[in-house]
Design an enzyme around this catalytic site. Structure first.
Site, mmCIF file in Angstrom:
data_model
loop_
_atom_site.group_PDB
_atom_site.id
_atom_site.type_symbol
_atom_site.label_atom_id
_atom_site.label_comp_id
_atom_site.label_asym_id
_atom_site.label_seq_id
_atom_site.Cartn_x
_atom_site.Cartn_y
_atom_site.Cartn_z
ATOM 1 N N HIS A 1 31.437 17.368 20.397
ATOM 2 C CA HIS A 1 32.083 15.893 20.185
ATOM 3 C C HIS A 1 33.595 15.947 20.943
ATOM 4 O O HIS A 1 34.060 15.011 21.263
ATOM 5 C CB HIS A 1 32.333 15.706 18.656
ATOM 6 C CG HIS A 1 30.984 15.326 18.047
ATOM 7 N ND1 HIS A 1 31.111 14.214 17.004
ATOM 8 C CD2 HIS A 1 29.725 15.619 18.384
ATOM 9 C CE1 HIS A 1 29.601 13.898 16.782
ATOM 10 N NE2 HIS A 1 29.012 14.675 17.748
ATOM 11 N N HIS B 1 20.379 21.406 17.817
ATOM 12 C CA HIS B 1 19.934 21.018 16.244
ATOM 13 C C HIS B 1 18.932 21.930 15.719
ATOM 14 O O HIS B 1 18.230 21.807 14.692
ATOM 15 C CB HIS B 1 19.250 19.596 16.363
ATOM 16 C CG HIS B 1 20.414 18.650 16.530
ATOM 17 N ND1 HIS B 1 19.873 17.242 16.971
ATOM 18 C CD2 HIS B 1 21.710 18.639 16.344
ATOM 19 C CE1 HIS B 1 21.009 16.524 17.063
ATOM 20 N NE2 HIS B 1 22.214 17.283 16.900
HETATM 21 C C1 HEM Z 1 21.420 14.399 21.778
HETATM 22 C C2 HEM Z 1 21.898 13.674 21.340
HETATM 23 C C3 HEM Z 1 22.457 13.993 19.963
HETATM 24 C C4 HEM Z 1 22.656 13.010 18.809
HETATM 25 C C5 HEM Z 1 22.066 11.586 18.833
HETATM 26 C C6 HEM Z 1 23.159 13.885 17.847
HETATM 27 C C7 HEM Z 1 23.289 13.372 16.522
HETATM 28 C C8 HEM Z 1 23.467 14.225 15.440
HETATM 29 C C9 HEM Z 1 23.834 13.673 14.043
HETATM 30 C C10 HEM Z 1 23.510 12.395 13.539
HETATM 31 C C11 HEM Z 1 23.867 14.847 13.351
HETATM 32 C C12 HEM Z 1 24.284 14.506 11.888
HETATM 33 C C13 HEM Z 1 25.430 14.463 11.228
HETATM 34 C C14 HEM Z 1 25.611 13.906 9.648
HETATM 35 O O1 HEM Z 1 24.819 14.019 9.166
HETATM 36 O O2 HEM Z 1 27.068 13.632 9.357
HETATM 37 C C15 HEM Z 1 24.273 15.850 14.230
HETATM 38 C C16 HEM Z 1 24.423 17.310 13.698
HETATM 39 C C17 HEM Z 1 24.740 18.129 14.396
HETATM 40 N N1 HEM Z 1 24.809 18.211 15.805
HETATM 41 FE FE1 HEM Z 1 24.152 16.525 17.168
HETATM 42 N N2 HEM Z 1 23.602 15.061 18.233
HETATM 43 C C18 HEM Z 1 22.957 15.206 19.549
HETATM 44 C C19 HEM Z 1 23.282 16.159 20.349
HETATM 45 C C20 HEM Z 1 23.992 17.537 20.012
HETATM 46 C C21 HEM Z 1 24.596 18.392 20.951
HETATM 47 C C22 HEM Z 1 24.385 18.311 22.250
HETATM 48 C C23 HEM Z 1 24.888 19.523 20.175
HETATM 49 C C24 HEM Z 1 25.679 20.910 20.677
HETATM 50 C C25 HEM Z 1 25.499 21.269 21.708
HETATM 51 C C26 HEM Z 1 24.886 18.977 18.738
HETATM 52 C C27 HEM Z 1 25.016 19.834 17.644
HETATM 53 C C28 HEM Z 1 25.062 19.527 16.453
HETATM 54 C C29 HEM Z 1 24.969 20.306 15.385
HETATM 55 C C30 HEM Z 1 25.321 21.832 15.397
HETATM 56 C C31 HEM Z 1 24.857 19.700 13.986
HETATM 57 C C32 HEM Z 1 24.800 20.068 12.574
HETATM 58 C C33 HEM Z 1 26.380 19.883 12.143
HETATM 59 C C34 HEM Z 1 26.533 20.393 10.924
HETATM 60 O O3 HEM Z 1 25.673 20.703 9.987
HETATM 61 O O4 HEM Z 1 27.785 20.580 10.454
HETATM 62 N N3 HEM Z 1 24.207 17.784 18.567
HETATM 63 N N4 HEM Z 1 23.995 15.514 15.380
#
Ligand code: HEM
Ligand SMILES: *[C@@H]1O[C@H](CO)[C@@H](O)[C@H](O)[C@H]1NC(C)=O
Ligand SMILES: *[C@@H]1O[C@H](CO)[C@@H](O)[C@H](O)[C@H]1NC(C)=O
Ligand SMILES: *[C@@H]1O[C@H](CO)[C@@H](O)[C@H](O)[C@H]1NC(C)=O
Ligand SMILES: *[C@@H]1O[C@H](CO)[C@@H](O)[C@H](O)[C@H]1NC(C)=O
Ligand SMILES: *[C@@H]1O[C@H](CO)[C@@H](O)[C@H](O)[C@H]1NC(C)=O
Ligand SMILES: *[C@@H]1O[C@H](CO)[C@@H](O)[C@H](O)[C@H]1NC(C)=O
Ligand SMILES: *[C@@H]1O[C@H](CO)[C@@H](O)[C@H](O)[C@H]1NC(C)=O
Ligand SMILES: *[C@@H]1O[C@H](CO)[C@@H](O)[C@H](O)[C@H]1NC(C)=O
Ligand SMILES: *[C@@H]1O[C@H](CO)[C@@H](O)[C@H](O)[C@H]1NC(C)=O
Ligand SMILES: *[C@@H]1O[C@H](CO)[C@@H](O)[C@H](O)[C@H]1NC(C)=O
Ligand SMILES: *[C@@H]1O[C@H](CO)[C@@H](O)[C@H](O)[C@H]1NC(C)=O
Length: 349
Positions: free
Chosen positions: A73, A200
């Site tokens: 982010h 994810h």
């Molecule tokens: C492809 C499009 C992506 C979308 C639409 C997306 C969206 C999201 C959403 C909605 C969440 C949950 C947030 C919440 O519940 O508050 C999430 C969690 C997460 N995202 Fe993504 N994400 C994307 C790509 C990525 C990328 C590229 C990375 C890192 C390289 C990433 C790493 C993570 C991680 C590690 C979590 C878990 C965070 C936690 O447990 O605190 N995401 N993402």
């Protein structure tokens, strides 16, 4: 004649030597990221970051996921410049309250803890953007994922842009075409969209981020949907409850891709990557990472290094923040930057 030649040759080679030293110095002052950026100015920085990340993950494995997401982010919004770390104040609006971030991104306290340890041994040397990039890598390693070399020398922004955070970060409601376009706009192709989404494999999501999928989507395993509904009732009362993003959400592995193959992706955006399109680029990539975790690991490491390169501030751009959550206020800093401006103007660098 011979001595004239050899003396002009040695003058020429000594000029070349000085000229290349000059180029090296310019490179260090204004150029690219390097793996050894802090090796003399802060030799222990990598081990300090690694040990704080390791204890944070030992205490709560989800923290590794949170730190990885924080780096993503940061980078997708005007580059990897630590802008996401800036707190809102009475007269400053940052990125933390943008829609994809608010009540969602976390891990700031860990970054602050690392920063204060690093400041105590090398004050004013290591940027917050670099700390975040290294902490993301160390998080992935701590949870069993691949390692990569983190290039260093990023500097910290003195600004942040909430509306840019709202438009540059992907939403979980996005369709494949939206995701593909957004990643393309940031320099990543469809394969890289798939490999980065593999992040994810760790962490959790709140019900509110996929609630509509439970009512509308057909591309979801019905047994799985029923189990999600138990945690996320349709009246919205569990909006802040969380579910793991994959079946093994505390281990960085390739199980996320198997979940997609069995229609058990949690977010709509996750499952969009595999929809049964036999010739689809992302479908093919998901199958390939499912059958070979070592190609997933290799490609993920490369894509993370590429992400860490996004629009970095180097040389005399930006600053080295003293505290990651606010810009440096002291007037010393503006004097310092005026001196640097003067030197660069005089020497026309
Ligand atoms: C492809 C499009 C992506 C979308 C639409 C997306 C969206 C999201 C959403 C909605 C969440 C949950 C947030 C919440 O519940 O508050 C999430 C969690 C997460 N995202 Fe993504 N994400 C994307 C790509 C990525 C990328 C590229 C990375 C890192 C390289 C990433 C790493 C993570 C991680 C590690 C979590 C878990 C965070 C936690 O447990 O605190 N995401 N993402
Ligand atoms: C350990 O993790 C819990 C959440 O699981 C958190 O509340 C607590 O502050 C953490 N402790 C330390 C020392 O980081
Ligand atoms: C903005 O607010 C901070 C305190 O939150 C204060 O220190 C600073 O002087 C203010 N800056 C301006 C330009 O008003
Ligand atoms: C902030 O980002 C928005 C959307 O990308 C852009 O239109 C605007 O010019 C940016 N503001 C500044 C001050 O850079
Ligand atoms: C995704 O596509 C569906 C139609 O297939 C559309 O109703 C929906 O608005 C799209 N989602 C987004 C975020 O544009
Ligand atoms: C997503 O793509 C659809 C077309 O598939 C388009 O109509 C819509 O505006 C896009 N939404 C976003 C948020 O980019
Ligand atoms: C979820 O958390 C947010 C932020 O803490 C809060 O405003 C909201 O009321 C909560 N929603 C539910 C349904 O608990
Ligand atoms: C649906 O999920 C269950 C486990 O939750 C699994 O056993 C089954 O194979 C899945 N169905 C399909 C069609 O992938
Ligand atoms: C299947 O994937 C191909 C290649 O990515 C794409 O051109 C085509 O539009 C997709 N078909 C459907 C029905 O989505
Ligand atoms: C996975 O792919 C690599 C090349 O990227 C190859 O060397 C290895 O043999 C493959 N492993 C399996 C189990 O197919
Ligand atoms: C990142 O940038 C450096 C130069 O700063 C370059 O050497 C390296 O190849 C880039 N890596 C990727 C994966 O783009
Ligand atoms: C930034 O906000 C966090 C959370 O509210 C707080 O713990 C931290 O002390 C703040 N930083 C500064 C410099 O005020």
């Amino acid at each position: 004649m011979a001595s004239f030649l050899s003396s002009s040759r040695s003058k020429f080679s000594s000029f070349m030597l000085e000229f290349s030293l000059f180029l090296v110095l310019i490179g260090a002052a204004s150029g690219q990221l390097t793996p050894n950026f802090y090796s003399s100015s802060c030799p222990n920085v990598l081990s300090t970051i690694q040990s704080v990340v390791q204890s944070a993950v030992n205490n709560e494995s989800r923290m590794g996921a949170s730190l990885l997401r924080l780096h993503f982010h940061d980078c997708f919004v005007n580059g990897c410049d630590g802008s996401i770390l800036l707190n809102d104040t009475a007269n400053f609006t940052g990125e933390q309250t943008a829609l994809p971030n608010v009540n969602s991104v976390r891990g700031f306290d860990i970054i602050d803890a690392i920063k204060s340890q690093v400041e105590s041994s090398c004050a004013g040397v290591v940027s917050c953007a670099d700390i975040l990039a290294v902490a993301a890598r160390d998080s992935v390693v701590a949870l069993g994922g691949p390692s990569w070399t983190v290039l260093l020398g990023r500097r910290d922004s003195t600004t942040a842009n909430r509306s840019a955070a709202n438009t540059n970060l992907p939403a979980p409601s996005m369709n494949l075409s939206n995701l593909t376009q957004l990643f393309l706009d940031h320099g990543f192709n469809a394969q890289e969209l798939v490999v980065l989404s593999g992040a994810h494999t760790i962490g959790v999501a709140k019900c509110s981020t996929f609630q509509t999928r439970l009512a509308q989507d057909t591309n979801i395993n019905s047994t799985f949907a029923a189990s999600l509904r138990a945690t996320c009732p349709s009246d919205g009362s569990g909006a802040n409850n969380t579910v793991p993003l994959d079946k093994t959400s505390t281990t960085f592995d390739n199980v996320y891709f198997n979940d997609l193959l069995t229609q058990q992706g949690v977010l709509h955006s996750d499952q969009e990557l595999f929809s049964g399109n036999a010739t689809g680029i992302t479908d093919t990539q998901v199958s390939s990472y499912n059958s070979n975790s070592s190609t997933f690991f290799t490609d993920f490491a490369n894509a993370m290094q590429k992400m860490g390169n996004m629009s970095v501030l180097t040389g005399t751009s930006g600053e080295i923040r003293t505290s990651c959550s606010r810009i440096n206020g002291a007037s010393f800093n503006s004097i310092e930057s005026k001196i640097i401006d003067f030197i660069t103007t005089v020497f026309d660098m």
